[in-house]
Scaffold this motif. Structure first.
Motif, PDB file in Angstrom:
ATOM      1  N   HIS A  88     -13.564  -8.571   2.559  1.00  0.00           N
ATOM      2  CA  HIS A  88     -12.421  -8.102   1.420  1.00  0.00           C
ATOM      3  C   HIS A  88     -12.041  -6.847   1.926  1.00  0.00           C
ATOM      4  O   HIS A  88     -12.710  -5.910   2.148  1.00  0.00           O
ATOM      5  CB  HIS A  88     -12.463  -8.553   0.098  1.00  0.00           C
ATOM      6  CG  HIS A  88     -13.597  -7.636  -0.631  1.00  0.00           C
ATOM      7  ND1 HIS A  88     -13.129  -6.329  -1.129  1.00  0.00           N
ATOM      8  CD2 HIS A  88     -14.785  -7.677  -0.887  1.00  0.00           C
ATOM      9  CE1 HIS A  88     -14.208  -5.791  -1.527  1.00  0.00           C
ATOM     10  NE2 HIS A  88     -15.458  -6.742  -1.542  1.00  0.00           N
ATOM     11  N   TYR A  89     -10.575  -6.681   1.889  1.00  0.00           N
ATOM     12  CA  TYR A  89      -9.908  -5.298   2.039  1.00  0.00           C
ATOM     13  C   TYR A  89      -8.831  -4.959   1.024  1.00  0.00           C
ATOM     14  O   TYR A  89      -8.244  -5.990   0.298  1.00  0.00           O
ATOM     15  CB  TYR A  89      -9.370  -5.364   3.585  1.00  0.00           C
ATOM     16  CG  TYR A  89     -10.185  -5.479   4.675  1.00  0.00           C
ATOM     17  CD1 TYR A  89     -10.659  -4.236   5.300  1.00  0.00           C
ATOM     18  CD2 TYR A  89     -10.818  -6.793   5.216  1.00  0.00           C
ATOM     19  CE1 TYR A  89     -11.721  -4.583   6.359  1.00  0.00           C
ATOM     20  CE2 TYR A  89     -11.382  -6.721   6.226  1.00  0.00           C
ATOM     21  CZ  TYR A  89     -11.951  -5.604   6.768  1.00  0.00           C
ATOM     22  OH  TYR A  89     -12.840  -5.685   7.859  1.00  0.00           O
ATOM     23  N   HIS A  90      -8.810  -3.801   0.845  1.00  0.00           N
ATOM     24  CA  HIS A  90      -7.811  -3.385  -0.062  1.00  0.00           C
ATOM     25  C   HIS A  90      -6.997  -1.999   0.627  1.00  0.00           C
ATOM     26  O   HIS A  90      -7.438  -1.122   0.964  1.00  0.00           O
ATOM     27  CB  HIS A  90      -8.400  -2.618  -1.470  1.00  0.00           C
ATOM     28  CG  HIS A  90      -7.503  -2.160  -2.417  1.00  0.00           C
ATOM     29  ND1 HIS A  90      -7.876  -1.386  -3.544  1.00  0.00           N
ATOM     30  CD2 HIS A  90      -6.263  -2.381  -2.444  1.00  0.00           C
ATOM     31  CE1 HIS A  90      -6.800  -1.376  -4.394  1.00  0.00           C
ATOM     32  NE2 HIS A  90      -5.860  -1.882  -3.576  1.00  0.00           N
ATOM     33  N   CYS A 133      -6.809   1.516   4.701  1.00  0.00           N
ATOM     34  CA  CYS A 133      -7.791   1.166   3.772  1.00  0.00           C
ATOM     35  C   CYS A 133      -8.181   2.142   2.722  1.00  0.00           C
ATOM     36  O   CYS A 133      -8.656   3.303   3.202  1.00  0.00           O
ATOM     37  CB  CYS A 133      -9.164   0.646   4.884  1.00  0.00           C
ATOM     38  SG  CYS A 133     -10.378   0.051   3.974  1.00  0.00           S
ATOM     39  N   HIS A 142      -4.982 -14.023  -0.677  1.00  0.00           N
ATOM     40  CA  HIS A 142      -4.523 -12.702  -1.470  1.00  0.00           C
ATOM     41  C   HIS A 142      -5.052 -12.818  -2.821  1.00  0.00           C
ATOM     42  O   HIS A 142      -5.291 -13.600  -3.448  1.00  0.00           O
ATOM     43  CB  HIS A 142      -3.163 -12.729  -1.287  1.00  0.00           C
ATOM     44  CG  HIS A 142      -2.564 -12.503   0.057  1.00  0.00           C
ATOM     45  ND1 HIS A 142      -2.467 -11.165   0.570  1.00  0.00           N
ATOM     46  CD2 HIS A 142      -2.086 -13.548   0.782  1.00  0.00           C
ATOM     47  CE1 HIS A 142      -1.886 -11.419   1.717  1.00  0.00           C
ATOM     48  NE2 HIS A 142      -1.928 -12.663   1.926  1.00  0.00           N
ATOM     49  N   HIS A 143      -5.386 -11.518  -3.430  1.00  0.00           N
ATOM     50  CA  HIS A 143      -6.208 -11.294  -4.628  1.00  0.00           C
ATOM     51  C   HIS A 143      -5.446 -10.108  -5.290  1.00  0.00           C
ATOM     52  O   HIS A 143      -4.580  -9.276  -4.781  1.00  0.00           O
ATOM     53  CB  HIS A 143      -7.492 -11.120  -4.314  1.00  0.00           C
ATOM     54  CG  HIS A 143      -8.382 -12.554  -3.942  1.00  0.00           C
ATOM     55  ND1 HIS A 143      -8.583 -13.556  -4.627  1.00  0.00           N
ATOM     56  CD2 HIS A 143      -8.446 -12.557  -2.606  1.00  0.00           C
ATOM     57  CE1 HIS A 143      -9.216 -14.534  -4.006  1.00  0.00           C
ATOM     58  NE2 HIS A 143      -9.033 -13.867  -2.697  1.00  0.00           N
ATOM     59  N   SER A 144      -5.582 -10.149  -6.614  1.00  0.00           N
ATOM     60  CA  SER A 144      -5.074  -9.028  -7.561  1.00  0.00           C
ATOM     61  C   SER A 144      -5.995  -7.830  -7.444  1.00  0.00           C
ATOM     62  O   SER A 144      -5.548  -6.797  -7.881  1.00  0.00           O
ATOM     63  CB  SER A 144      -4.738  -9.441  -8.837  1.00  0.00           C
ATOM     64  OG  SER A 144      -6.002 -10.008  -9.618  1.00  0.00           O
ATOM     65  N   SER A 145      -7.166  -7.862  -7.022  1.00  0.00           N
ATOM     66  CA  SER A 145      -8.223  -6.605  -7.294  1.00  0.00           C
ATOM     67  C   SER A 145      -9.293  -6.915  -6.059  1.00  0.00           C
ATOM     68  O   SER A 145      -9.546  -7.982  -5.965  1.00  0.00           O
ATOM     69  CB  SER A 145      -8.790  -6.489  -8.565  1.00  0.00           C
ATOM     70  OG  SER A 145      -9.586  -7.553  -8.945  1.00  0.00           O
ATOM     71  N   PRO A 146      -9.826  -5.896  -5.673  1.00  0.00           N
ATOM     72  CA  PRO A 146     -11.067  -6.177  -4.855  1.00  0.00           C
ATOM     73  C   PRO A 146     -12.113  -6.719  -5.583  1.00  0.00           C
ATOM     74  O   PRO A 146     -12.900  -7.535  -4.946  1.00  0.00           O
ATOM     75  CB  PRO A 146     -11.561  -4.591  -4.502  1.00  0.00           C
ATOM     76  CG  PRO A 146     -10.302  -3.635  -4.757  1.00  0.00           C
ATOM     77  CD  PRO A 146      -9.510  -4.513  -5.981  1.00  0.00           C
ATOM     78  N   THR A 185       0.078  -1.875  -2.519  1.00  0.00           N
ATOM     79  CA  THR A 185      -1.122  -2.272  -1.959  1.00  0.00           C
ATOM     80  C   THR A 185      -1.301  -3.727  -1.768  1.00  0.00           C
ATOM     81  O   THR A 185      -0.340  -4.624  -2.435  1.00  0.00           O
ATOM     82  CB  THR A 185      -2.217  -1.894  -3.004  1.00  0.00           C
ATOM     83  OG1 THR A 185      -2.181  -2.506  -4.333  1.00  0.00           O
ATOM     84  CG2 THR A 185      -2.163  -0.332  -3.290  1.00  0.00           C
ATOM     85  N   ASP A 224     -10.829   2.042   0.805  1.00  0.00           N
ATOM     86  CA  ASP A 224     -12.287   2.133   0.989  1.00  0.00           C
ATOM     87  C   ASP A 224     -12.786   3.123   1.992  1.00  0.00           C
ATOM     88  O   ASP A 224     -13.520   4.200   1.726  1.00  0.00           O
ATOM     89  CB  ASP A 224     -13.066   0.967   1.333  1.00  0.00           C
ATOM     90  CG  ASP A 224     -13.017  -0.075   0.081  1.00  0.00           C
ATOM     91  OD1 ASP A 224     -12.913   0.185  -1.067  1.00  0.00           O
ATOM     92  OD2 ASP A 224     -13.112  -1.172   0.474  1.00  0.00           O
ATOM     93  N   VAL A 233      -4.619  -6.746  -1.278  1.00  0.00           N
ATOM     94  CA  VAL A 233      -6.043  -6.964  -1.383  1.00  0.00           C
ATOM     95  C   VAL A 233      -6.327  -8.552  -0.935  1.00  0.00           C
ATOM     96  O   VAL A 233      -5.590  -9.330  -1.389  1.00  0.00           O
ATOM     97  CB  VAL A 233      -6.559  -6.983  -2.921  1.00  0.00           C
ATOM     98  CG1 VAL A 233      -8.022  -7.542  -2.903  1.00  0.00           C
ATOM     99  CG2 VAL A 233      -6.252  -5.638  -3.505  1.00  0.00           C
TER     100      VAL A 233
END
Length: 166
Positions: free
Chosen positions: A17-19, A34, A51-55, A3, A36, A5
């Motif tokens: 933001h997208y996951h 997506c 970029h991030h590790s979680s929503p 995945t 969501d 994020v």
């Protein structure tokens, strides 16, 4: 499950933001489901802000940027294409002919099948799963009719059109 994020600025300057999962990507685009909405979405790599590790982390980062005034939407101008191959699937003969005329008028090359040179698969309401699967495996962009029409008009791949087969 693989995945990603991230914070993303679309062509209208809207930051969200997208996951996403089931990712395919190249130097220009990232595409995935997506988590969501369950829809297939396409993003330009140069519009990913971070970029991030979680929503939750992405949302916190977005809120912090908004509160501090740091967030200035990046909206580059559309890039013209030199060569761009498109295939239409899931359409009546008349619909496919009409879309082919529009594609050729925009300087695109229309193909009849998914090949290594194909850049885009445009799917109608009756698109079968085999061409879609083959395209995803090759990293080919998949768009709905409305996304395709916006793409040839603006040069941008719209992200927020939820329907893959409209």
């Amino acid at each position: 499950m693989d995945t990603a994020v991230f914070l993303y600025c679309n062509a209208k300057g809207i930051v969200k933001h997208y996951h996403i999962a089931d990712i395919s990507q190249d130097e220009e685009y990232i595409q995935g489901i997506c988590l969501d909405s369950g829809d297939l979405k396409t993003f330009r790599q140069d519009r990913v802000i971070s970029h991030h590790s979680s929503p939750e982390e992405a949302e916190q980062a977005m809120n912090a940027m908004l509160e501090s005034g740091e967030l200035v939407p990046y909206v580059p101008k559309p890039r013209p294409w030199e060569t761009f191959d498109v295939c239409f699937t899931g359409y009546t003969k008349a619909e496919k002919e009409e879309l082919s005329i529009k594609a050729e008028a925009a300087g695109l090359t229309v193909r009849k099948d998914v090949t290594v040179h194909l850049n885009l698969l445009c799917c109608g309401k009756r698109a079968g799963p085999s061409k879609i699967k083959k395209s995803r495996e090759k990293g080919i962009l998949i768009l709905s009719t409305s996304q395709f029409l916006e793409f040839i008009e603006t040069g941008e791949i719209p992200v927020d059109d939820n329907a893959v087969n409209d």
